[in-house]
Design a protein around this motif. Sequence first.
Motif, short mmCIF file in Angstrom:
data_model
loop_
_atom_site.label_atom_id
_atom_site.label_comp_id
_atom_site.label_asym_id
_atom_site.label_seq_id
_atom_site.Cartn_x
_atom_site.Cartn_y
_atom_site.Cartn_z
N ARG A 1 0.84 -1.21 0.00
CA ARG A 1 0.00 0.00 0.00
C ARG A 1 0.87 1.25 0.00
NH1 ARG A 1 -1.43 3.92 2.99
NH2 ARG A 1 -0.09 3.23 4.70
N ARG B 1 1.40 3.90 -3.29
CA ARG B 1 0.98 5.30 -3.14
C ARG B 1 2.14 6.26 -3.38
NH1 ARG B 1 -0.03 6.02 2.53
NH2 ARG B 1 2.17 6.63 2.54
N VAL C 1 -0.33 0.05 -9.52
CA VAL C 1 -1.24 -0.59 -8.56
C VAL C 1 -2.27 -1.45 -9.28
CG1 VAL C 1 -3.00 -0.16 -6.79
CG2 VAL C 1 -0.90 1.21 -6.84
N THR C 2 -2.75 -0.98 -10.43
CA THR C 2 -3.86 -1.67 -11.11
C THR C 2 -3.40 -2.60 -12.23
OG1 THR C 2 -4.13 0.20 -12.64
CG2 THR C 2 -5.44 0.23 -10.60
N ALA C 3 -2.10 -2.66 -12.52
CA ALA C 3 -1.58 -3.52 -13.59
C ALA C 3 -2.11 -4.93 -13.46
CB ALA C 3 -0.06 -3.52 -13.56
N ARG C 4 -2.46 -5.54 -14.59
CA ARG C 4 -3.06 -6.88 -14.58
C ARG C 4 -1.97 -7.92 -14.41
NH1 ARG C 4 -6.69 -4.39 -18.69
NH2 ARG C 4 -8.53 -3.87 -17.44
N GLN C 5 -2.12 -8.72 -13.37
CA GLN C 5 -1.07 -9.66 -12.98
C GLN C 5 -1.31 -11.03 -13.61
OE1 GLN C 5 -1.22 -9.67 -8.70
NE2 GLN C 5 -1.18 -7.43 -8.59
N LEU D 1 -3.75 1.51 -17.10
CA LEU D 1 -3.27 0.80 -15.92
C LEU D 1 -2.03 1.47 -15.34
CD1 LEU D 1 -3.64 -2.84 -17.29
CD2 LEU D 1 -5.24 -1.59 -15.83
N ASP D 2 -1.81 1.26 -14.04
CA ASP D 2 -0.63 1.83 -13.39
C ASP D 2 0.02 0.77 -12.49
OD1 ASP D 2 -2.11 1.72 -10.97
OD2 ASP D 2 -2.77 3.80 -11.15
#
Length: 475
Positions: free
Chosen positions: A202, A206, A341-345, A338-339
């Motif tokens: 987290r 951030r 934090v939100t990048a698709r894993q 996407l960034d």
Amino acid sequence: MRGVTSSRFDLVVRGGTLVTSGHREQAAIGVRDGRIAQLGGPMTGHEEIRADGLLVIPGGIDPHVHLVHATLAAELRQRGPVWADDFWTGSLAALAGGITTVGNMTFALPGESMTAAVGREMAGARAEAAVDWFLHPVLTGLGPAEIGEVAALAADGHTSVKVFLSNPAFAAGTPVLAEVVAAAGRAGSLTLLHCEDAEILRRTGRELIDSGRGAVRYFPDARPVAAEVTAVDDAIGLARETGAPVYIVHLSSAGALARCAAARAAGLGVYVETRPLYLHLTRSRFAEPDGAKYVGAPPLRDQADRDALWRGLAAGEVDTLGSDHAPWTLDDKLDPALDVVTARQGVADLETLMPMLFSEGVVPGRISLDRFVELTSARAARLFGLFPRKGIIAVGSDADLTLWDPNERRVINGSLMSSRAGYSVYDGWTVQGWPRFVVRRGQLVLAEGSCLAQPGQGQWIRRGRAPAAPGPPNP
């Protein structure tokens, strides 16, 4: 000659070199009713396969995949992108790569219990799967109901539970988490732990976004080694506190591996899985224009971490190799919105898991052929309660056989492979060692690159108890 004395079988495999953990021999295999009935001696079969020049190894077991059955996937796609493979296309990829059994992560939908999620997924897999399968229910809560479900699911043959320490709700130290792990151990269930510390993730995510470094190329900085090591320490603490075994999924770093090796030396039941990404690629890939396609959690690490994992494979410090097959299309991976934090894993890696390990491990001498078999079948069978039905070529075991050509060379082209992802992170690699034939429970399901299986031919495998923690070593 071992097994029955009758010489007539449903299937005979002859001419190959049989390889199991710690043993190899030239012997024919006689199969009856889906199981190995005889090894060696005279035999004839209704169907015969010549395996001259091939290695005959146990069918691969990939204990860590993410497949979504087609009906659910269609519903979920109305809300956004979803993993690309269902149990049928996942089966095609698995069989093409020599894998006959997979362990699928089973996530509950909002408001759904683990038990209901398992029932839903069992029905979907029965209709679609051509490989055999087992399920890992993902923990949904920390109350008495969930503790009871873990035990009940284990009694029904689902002897594992997955916990994300990266989820703040399940961070180590959270009240009742140790009770869940202890209950799993008592029930004969193995607790699978995703080890990244939620608070570190987290904070770093951030900070990167606030400092203008939120692009996906900074993804490795958003999930640092410290997050993994901290969570691995917590996982080891859970094993020590409860006396129950734990299984670290997709371990990626030298630091985390060293912690696990020390815990094992102290007699704790700490088992380790890594995945192909960390053996073959490093974080330098994120400097490429399409670096987002390499996103997985934990992220790609440095060369020193890669080297440590190869040493760990050879030394037995790593127990299994799981693909963590979580296939997205390239468009979904490279979405510019996407960034970090939100990048698709996740990536597609079912079809390439075994060929890449053989080519990069066995061929150059990094690991032995015995370790190849241990990592791709035998050890997973023991840890997940499948042995001796799976993971070995022995009389009475399922006739799951991969007939491996150690000399065949191919150039990887994901657009021509079985996963609906449509690409591979190893596109352009020349790989030596591929399956020529695959037999699943006595049925020829892959022959010279052609899949002969049909949807629904796979079976759910009821599992026995996971191994107990080994206890402290002798002084």
